[in-house]
Design an enzyme around this catalytic site. Structure first.
Site, short mmCIF file in Angstrom:
data_model
loop_
_atom_site.label_atom_id
_atom_site.label_comp_id
_atom_site.label_asym_id
_atom_site.label_seq_id
_atom_site.Cartn_x
_atom_site.Cartn_y
_atom_site.Cartn_z
N LYS A 116 0.75 -1.40 -0.11
CA LYS A 116 0.07 -0.01 0.10
C LYS A 116 0.90 1.13 0.00
CE LYS A 116 -3.51 -2.59 0.15
NZ LYS A 116 -3.94 -3.15 -1.39
N LYS A 158 -1.33 2.74 8.93
CA LYS A 158 -1.76 1.73 8.20
C LYS A 158 -0.54 0.81 7.79
CE LYS A 158 -5.44 4.14 5.88
NZ LYS A 158 -5.92 4.48 4.48
N GLY A 164 -8.25 -3.29 3.39
CA GLY A 164 -9.31 -3.82 3.82
C GLY A 164 -9.39 -3.56 5.38
N HIS A 208 -16.59 5.79 0.63
CA HIS A 208 -15.83 4.76 -0.04
C HIS A 208 -16.38 4.72 -1.57
CE1 HIS A 208 -13.68 0.79 -0.88
NE2 HIS A 208 -14.43 1.16 -2.13
N GLU A 275 -9.70 2.68 -5.59
CA GLU A 275 -10.58 3.13 -4.57
C GLU A 275 -10.36 4.51 -4.06
OE1 GLU A 275 -10.18 0.28 -1.63
OE2 GLU A 275 -11.28 -1.35 -2.34
N GLU A 288 -6.64 2.71 -2.27
CA GLU A 288 -6.03 1.36 -2.61
C GLU A 288 -6.17 1.20 -4.23
OE1 GLU A 288 -6.68 -0.24 1.75
OE2 GLU A 288 -7.34 -1.64 0.13
N ARG A 292 -8.05 -6.78 -9.64
CA ARG A 292 -8.77 -7.90 -9.82
C ARG A 292 -10.05 -7.63 -10.41
NH1 ARG A 292 -9.19 -6.76 -4.34
NH2 ARG A 292 -11.27 -6.56 -3.63
N VAL A 295 -16.41 -8.19 -6.44
CA VAL A 295 -17.67 -8.76 -6.28
C VAL A 295 -18.93 -8.02 -7.09
CG1 VAL A 295 -19.39 -9.34 -4.39
CG2 VAL A 295 -17.10 -9.90 -4.13
N ARG A 336 -25.82 -7.89 -1.02
CA ARG A 336 -25.24 -9.18 -1.24
C ARG A 336 -25.86 -10.07 -0.18
NH1 ARG A 336 -18.52 -8.25 -0.91
NH2 ARG A 336 -18.35 -6.40 -2.33
C1 MV4 Z 1 -8.68 5.66 5.90
C2 MV4 Z 1 -9.90 6.11 6.82
C3 MV4 Z 1 -9.88 7.52 7.15
N1 MV4 Z 1 -8.73 8.33 7.00
N2 MV4 Z 1 -7.72 6.50 5.52
C4 MV4 Z 1 -10.35 1.04 5.61
C5 MV4 Z 1 -9.91 0.00 4.93
C6 MV4 Z 1 -8.92 0.69 3.98
N3 MV4 Z 1 -9.59 0.42 2.56
C7 MV4 Z 1 -8.84 1.97 3.98
N4 MV4 Z 1 -9.59 2.39 5.34
C8 MV4 Z 1 -9.81 3.61 5.59
N5 MV4 Z 1 -8.73 4.39 5.42
C9 MV4 Z 1 -7.49 7.64 6.16
N6 MV4 Z 1 -6.44 8.30 6.08
C10 MV4 Z 1 -11.23 5.41 6.65
C11 MV4 Z 1 -10.81 4.11 6.43
C12 MV4 Z 1 -12.19 3.35 6.60
C13 MV4 Z 1 -12.95 2.68 5.60
C14 MV4 Z 1 -12.98 3.25 4.39
C15 MV4 Z 1 -13.60 2.61 3.21
C16 MV4 Z 1 -14.70 1.63 3.54
C17 MV4 Z 1 -14.94 1.61 4.88
C18 MV4 Z 1 -14.15 2.08 6.08
C19 MV4 Z 1 -14.33 1.61 7.38
C20 MV4 Z 1 -13.49 2.14 8.09
C21 MV4 Z 1 -12.61 3.00 7.97
#
Ligand code: MV4
Length: 451
Positions: A116, A158, A164, A208, A275, A288, A292, A295, A336
């Site tokens: 990442k 992170k 995920g 997201h 994403e 990210e 692939r 879903v 889903r």
């Molecule tokens: C973040 C965030 C807030 N600020 N990064 C969750 C998993 C991965 N995809 C990254 N994620 C997040 N990164 C920053 N700088 C909040 C999340 C996050 C989240 C992101 C997308 C969908 C659902 C989520 C649930 C909790 C936290």
């Protein structure tokens, strides 16, 4: 063009790939564990090879058995679907070495986007908006402390090998930083064998929103617009929709262009998803990149009348893409349907489906491998069906989803159908007023007597 494709997956996505292969006149090989001998993808494929016992690491993740199945059936390509080996660089490499075309990303691309911190540094270099934060991996706690001060709390720690949500910690105050640093690294080390951490400014209550892209062997890429995947529970997506109710035409244009710029910068080949986190001011930041098929790909297919699996196969066969960007002409929602009990913490509910009636009618699509009499094995992911409705407007798509959910009968196990039905009545959902925080406050209403 390929003569025979082996599908290195199971369940609804295996069936989904077999369907497109049949339409393209390509012969199919299914692989299955002994738990899946009665599964539909085995029945629908032209050939089927048992690759081991139920545990995934002895079957669907066992590279030697899958390659052996491809060799004995003389398959010239392998489609990995999603999950399992779909983003496994070693598997992509071994396919290459056996001159079997991997219908997915190259080993280098998988490694690059799978790490990442590297993915983010690459996107920053490409000029794609990224969350302010560390330049790569943090050396030690001292640097972590210094960085957090510079960025300003709250921050997000992170794991570079994560994704995920694994190995991720939100830190609101300096006094909690050291514990978060230690526990995140411990978790990342244990889960991925790599405890490299990076840091970002925490984006509060983000959405997201992801952009589907397709790149070809000439270095060209296009985007197929967005999917809003903010309704998630413990980083498991529950429902997705396109277009996003939060999107504006100008934001869609900017995000689409950023995603295409990213794909062309890395010379991405195949279907991929970029994403983004989107904050309440509609600033968007790279999160990210997935190398692939996802879903939730059917909602994109529905609103632009497109076959993404076909596109993956064509690109892998070296056929250039049209390069046209696509914008949603309709509205599509995916729910889903999992074998889980929403009235008991969504706990898994495997077992035998004693009766099943699937909804139909205009604008209703069901991607599923289950049938009446099918026994859901406990060994795999709990998703048993994807119910997709498509209509001219969001309101009509929601209305159609309610009707289809009311029509969907699955007896013998618990499913998330009641959750989705209540979601479709939730005022904030109906308003399109939801972020990734939505599920934290969601409570199931108890079943009424007549329900
Ligand atoms: C973040 C965030 C807030 N600020 N990064 C969750 C998993 C991965 N995809 C990254 N994620 C997040 N990164 C920053 N700088 C909040 C999340 C996050 C989240 C992101 C997308 C969908 C659902 C989520 C649930 C909790 C936290």
């Amino acid at each position: 063009m390929f003569k025979k494709i082996l599908i290195a997956n199971r369940g609804e996505i295996a069936l989904r790939i077999i369907r497109t292969c049949k339409e393209m006149g390509i012969s199919t090989v299914a692989v299955y564990s002994t738990a899946d001998a009665e599964s539909l993808h085995v029945r629908f494929a032209d050939e089927a090879v048992c690759i081991g016992p139920p545990p995934s690491n002895l079957s669907y993740l066992k590279i030697s058995n899958i390659i052996a199945a491809a060799e004995i059936t003389n398959a010239d390509a392998i489609h990995p679907g999603y999950g399992f080996l779909s983003e496994n660089a070693k598997f992509s490499k071994i396919c290459e070495e056996h001159e079997i075309k991997f219908i997915g990303a190259s080993p280098d691309m998988i490694s690059k986007m799978g790490d990442k911190a590297t993915a983010k540094a690459t996107m920053r270099a490409a000029g794609v908006p990224c969350v302010p934060g560390s330049e790569g991996i943090i050396k030690d706690f001292k640097e972590c402390q210094k960085l957090a001060k510079e960025i300003g709390y709250p921050v997000m720690l992170k794991a570079t090998a994560g994704g995920g949500g694994k190995g991720m910690r939100a830190v609101w105050k300096e006094e909690n930083l050291e514990d978060a640093w230690d526990s995140a690294r411990q978790e990342a080390g244990a889960s991925f064998g790599n405890d490299g951490m990076y840091m970002e400014k925490l984006i509060e209550e983000p959405r997201h929103i992801e952009i589907q892209i397709v790149g070809d062997s000439t270095g060209k890429a296009c985007h197929l617009s967005e999917r809003d995947c903010s309704v998630q529970r413990r980083h498991q997506k529950l429902t997705e929709e396109t277009p996003s109710p939060f999107m504006t035409d100008s934001l869609r244009k900017k995000m689409g262009e950023a995603a295409v710029k990213a794909a062309e910068y890395i010379k991405y080949e195949g279907a991929g998803t970029v994403e983004f986190l989107v904050d309440k001011h509609r600033n968007f930041y790279f999160m990210e990149m997935n190398t692939r098929i996802q879903v939730e790909h059917p909602i994109t297919e529905q609103v632009i009348d497109y076959d993404l699996i076909r596109e993956q196969i064509m690109v892998a066969a070296g056929v250039p893409i049209s390069g046209k960007n696509y914008f949603p002409q309709l509205h599509s929602i995916e729910c889903r349907i999992n074998a889980e009990d929403p009235f008991n913490g969504f706990r898994p509910s495997p077992g035998k489906i004693t009766n099943l009636h699937a909804p139909g009618g205009h604008g209703v699509r069901i991607d599923t491998h289950v049938y009446s009499g099918y026994t859901i094995p406990p060994n795999y992911d709990s998703m048993i069906a994807k119910l997709i409705t498509t209509a001219q407007s969001r309101e009509e798509a929601i209305n159609k989803m309610k009707r289809a959910l009311d029509e969907f009968v699955i007896e013998g196990i618990k499913t998330t159908i009641p959750f989705h039905r209540q979601l479709m009545d939730h005022p904030d959902y109906i308003e399109g007023n939801y972020t990734t925080k939505f599920m934290e406050d969601f409570k199931m209403k108890p079943l009424e007597k007549e329900d």
